[in-house]
Structures are given as structure tokens and as C-alpha cells.
Write a protein that holds these residues in place. Sequence first.
Motif, PDB file in Angstrom:
ATOM      1  N   LYS A  19       0.604  -1.327   0.065  1.00  0.00           N
ATOM      2  CA  LYS A  19       0.146  -0.074  -0.002  1.00  0.00           C
ATOM      3  C   LYS A  19       0.896   1.172   0.097  1.00  0.00           C
ATOM      4  O   LYS A  19       1.882   1.481   0.875  1.00  0.00           O
ATOM      5  CB  LYS A  19      -1.004  -0.272   1.342  1.00  0.00           C
ATOM      6  CG  LYS A  19      -1.691   1.282   1.499  1.00  0.00           C
ATOM      7  CD  LYS A  19      -2.670   1.193   2.550  1.00  0.00           C
ATOM      8  CE  LYS A  19      -3.455   2.441   2.725  1.00  0.00           C
ATOM      9  NZ  LYS A  19      -4.305   2.251   4.092  1.00  0.00           N
ATOM     10  N   ALA A  20       0.530   2.266  -0.832  1.00  0.00           N
ATOM     11  CA  ALA A  20       0.897   3.689  -0.660  1.00  0.00           C
ATOM     12  C   ALA A  20      -0.016   4.442   0.070  1.00  0.00           C
ATOM     13  O   ALA A  20      -0.791   4.709  -0.304  1.00  0.00           O
ATOM     14  CB  ALA A  20       1.143   4.200  -2.024  1.00  0.00           C
ATOM     15  N   TYR A  21       0.643   4.823   1.388  1.00  0.00           N
ATOM     16  CA  TYR A  21      -0.283   5.458   2.127  1.00  0.00           C
ATOM     17  C   TYR A  21      -0.341   7.112   1.905  1.00  0.00           C
ATOM     18  O   TYR A  21       0.799   7.470   1.456  1.00  0.00           O
ATOM     19  CB  TYR A  21       0.353   5.347   3.695  1.00  0.00           C
ATOM     20  CG  TYR A  21       0.290   4.108   4.295  1.00  0.00           C
ATOM     21  CD1 TYR A  21      -0.811   3.753   5.173  1.00  0.00           C
ATOM     22  CD2 TYR A  21       1.198   3.140   4.051  1.00  0.00           C
ATOM     23  CE1 TYR A  21      -0.632   2.255   5.623  1.00  0.00           C
ATOM     24  CE2 TYR A  21       1.210   1.648   4.481  1.00  0.00           C
ATOM     25  CZ  TYR A  21       0.253   1.673   5.356  1.00  0.00           C
ATOM     26  OH  TYR A  21       0.055   0.231   5.896  1.00  0.00           O
ATOM     27  N   GLY A  22      -1.451   7.768   2.258  1.00  0.00           N
ATOM     28  CA  GLY A  22      -1.495   9.197   2.079  1.00  0.00           C
ATOM     29  C   GLY A  22      -0.528   9.549   3.218  1.00  0.00           C
ATOM     30  O   GLY A  22      -0.089   8.929   4.316  1.00  0.00           O
ATOM     31  N   ASN A 211       9.469   5.559  -6.091  1.00  0.00           N
ATOM     32  CA  ASN A 211       9.110   5.035  -5.017  1.00  0.00           C
ATOM     33  C   ASN A 211       9.479   6.298  -3.883  1.00  0.00           C
ATOM     34  O   ASN A 211      10.436   6.892  -3.910  1.00  0.00           O
ATOM     35  CB  ASN A 211       9.759   3.887  -4.611  1.00  0.00           C
ATOM     36  CG  ASN A 211       9.225   3.108  -3.353  1.00  0.00           C
ATOM     37  OD1 ASN A 211       8.430   2.882  -3.102  1.00  0.00           O
ATOM     38  ND2 ASN A 211      10.110   2.891  -2.327  1.00  0.00           N
ATOM     39  N   SER A 213       9.264   6.966   0.587  1.00  0.00           N
ATOM     40  CA  SER A 213       8.796   6.029   1.754  1.00  0.00           C
ATOM     41  C   SER A 213       9.442   7.090   2.964  1.00  0.00           C
ATOM     42  O   SER A 213      10.247   7.944   2.964  1.00  0.00           O
ATOM     43  CB  SER A 213       9.379   4.896   1.856  1.00  0.00           C
ATOM     44  OG  SER A 213      10.890   4.894   2.087  1.00  0.00           O
ATOM     45  N   LYS A 223       5.675   3.208   2.382  1.00  0.00           N
ATOM     46  CA  LYS A 223       5.544   3.674   1.305  1.00  0.00           C
ATOM     47  C   LYS A 223       4.427   4.993   1.452  1.00  0.00           C
ATOM     48  O   LYS A 223       3.584   4.537   1.741  1.00  0.00           O
ATOM     49  CB  LYS A 223       4.954   2.693   0.341  1.00  0.00           C
ATOM     50  CG  LYS A 223       5.330   3.273  -1.235  1.00  0.00           C
ATOM     51  CD  LYS A 223       4.938   2.207  -2.209  1.00  0.00           C
ATOM     52  CE  LYS A 223       4.983   2.696  -3.470  1.00  0.00           C
ATOM     53  NZ  LYS A 223       4.646   1.638  -4.584  1.00  0.00           N
ATOM     54  N   VAL A 224       4.820   6.055   0.453  1.00  0.00           N
ATOM     55  CA  VAL A 224       3.927   7.244   0.618  1.00  0.00           C
ATOM     56  C   VAL A 224       3.594   7.387  -0.829  1.00  0.00           C
ATOM     57  O   VAL A 224       4.209   7.323  -1.701  1.00  0.00           O
ATOM     58  CB  VAL A 224       4.554   8.547   0.956  1.00  0.00           C
ATOM     59  CG1 VAL A 224       3.820   9.837   1.151  1.00  0.00           C
ATOM     60  CG2 VAL A 224       5.356   8.341   2.502  1.00  0.00           C
ATOM     61  N   ASP A 225       2.139   7.700  -1.002  1.00  0.00           N
ATOM     62  CA  ASP A 225       1.518   8.093  -2.329  1.00  0.00           C
ATOM     63  C   ASP A 225       1.836   9.553  -2.578  1.00  0.00           C
ATOM     64  O   ASP A 225       1.499  10.427  -1.822  1.00  0.00           O
ATOM     65  CB  ASP A 225      -0.083   7.854  -1.928  1.00  0.00           C
ATOM     66  CG  ASP A 225      -0.910   8.289  -3.476  1.00  0.00           C
ATOM     67  OD1 ASP A 225      -0.025   8.548  -4.228  1.00  0.00           O
ATOM     68  OD2 ASP A 225      -1.937   8.120  -3.347  1.00  0.00           O
ATOM     69  N   SER A 227       1.071  11.124  -5.554  1.00  0.00           N
ATOM     70  CA  SER A 227       0.634  11.412  -6.755  1.00  0.00           C
ATOM     71  C   SER A 227       0.193  13.080  -6.689  1.00  0.00           C
ATOM     72  O   SER A 227       0.106  13.817  -7.643  1.00  0.00           O
ATOM     73  CB  SER A 227      -0.564  10.662  -6.958  1.00  0.00           C
ATOM     74  OG  SER A 227      -1.455  10.328  -6.056  1.00  0.00           O
ATOM     75  N   SER A 228      -0.544  13.380  -5.475  1.00  0.00           N
ATOM     76  CA  SER A 228      -1.004  14.901  -5.330  1.00  0.00           C
ATOM     77  C   SER A 228       0.105  15.824  -5.362  1.00  0.00           C
ATOM     78  O   SER A 228      -0.183  16.743  -5.915  1.00  0.00           O
ATOM     79  CB  SER A 228      -1.659  14.932  -3.826  1.00  0.00           C
ATOM     80  OG  SER A 228      -0.571  14.551  -2.988  1.00  0.00           O
TER      81      SER A 228
END
Length: 232
Positions: A19-22, A211, A213, A223-225, A227-228
Amino acid sequence: MPKKGKKYQEALKLVDRNKAYGIQEAVEVVKKASTANFDETVEAAFRLGVDPKKADQQIRGAMVLPHGTGKTQRVLVFAKGDKAKEAEAAGADYVGDEEYINKINQGWFEFDVVVATPDMMAQVGKLGRVLGPKGLMPNPKTGTVTFEVEKAVQDIKAGKVEYRVDKAGNIHVPIGKVSFDDQKLIENFDALADTVVKAKPQSSKGTYMRNVSISSTMGPGVKVDVSSYLAK
């Protein structure tokens, strides 16, 4: 590879590796997974789609984190005359010239950051073989070779961090301590992520942030999302 300890294995169970977390949830997980009996540093790691062998893709710079790193940096300034007085007034821990060059050559390293005025670099440059491998050599790109010594010292004391892509295309930067309020860690990460995004070389092709993190000193990576951040 050495086997990880029981505490690490337990902490790992708190993290969904797929999972890529907020960033808010990522910070919460990192804190829960922090089990050391000291105030661990929280670090952000970026794996970038750049080729550090190419001169125009060697990402390097410095920035001041909104809430600092939680660590007080010891600053050594190489300067003379009025600039030396300016550095002392700004809160530098050590200020001088030849005496500190000699001390360093004799193995003294009771400092974390080195600042030098441009007119001192001919002398400081002789320390390249000693300071270089430790990442302590002053550099104009990070604002540590400057006549604006007051600003340089104040920025470092306020939480200035340097970022530099390594040979594998990674950047590692501390963003605070586990004891920080969640919001402070989030805002520090936000500022760093925005800076790294803006530093993207024009010649970089394909996925830039491969990637990202965050982790505590002794804890697993989360892991960090991002995309924003890329959408801004």
C-alpha cells in the motif's frame, strides 16, 4: 543479510507493504512502528528516475524545513574580520580560519555543518580530502559558500537540510523526530516533496518519483503516495 530483531518484526506487521499511504496515515504508521527507547529521527527517502552520471541530473540543493529537524546543528564558519564577527553574532558555534584548518587536519570534527566565505575557499579547499568524504565540504549550491554568513548560520540553526541524489538515484533527508506533532512532520514532508518535484531535471524521462517512503531510525519503511504532489 543479518536477521532483523523481534521488535522490528513486530513493527513490520503494522505496515502494509503493498500500500502507498497518504502522508497523514504514513506518519501515524511510522510513529506506531517506532519502538526504540530514544527519540528516533524520521527520514524521507525518494527513489528517483534520474541518471546521476549525467551532470544535468545531479540533483543537489538545500532548504529550510518549516519546523526544523529536531536536531541542533553545530556550525563552523571560516571567515575573517567583519564576516567573522557577523558569524559569531548570528550564533555560529566556531568561527576562525587557520586554527580550525589545523585542528581538522589533526582529526577534530566537533561540528555538523561548515560555512565559508568565498575568499576563504582557497584555504578551505585544502581540506577537500578530509571534509569531502564526510559530506562536510562547503558548496555554493547548498548556500554554504557565501558572504551572507548571518543568513547562512540562521538558516542552518532554523532547520536547513541538504538534499543530494546518490549514485543509485536516491535522496535521503531527515524531516524531524518521532516526538514531533503529526502536523509538523506532515508539513516538513510536504515542503521537501514539493522541493524535490521542482528539482526535476528537464532531461529526466519516464517516471520521476519511482518510490517514496518515510521511516524512523529503527523502524520499517512506509510507502507514501505522492501523486498529489506531482499533480501540483
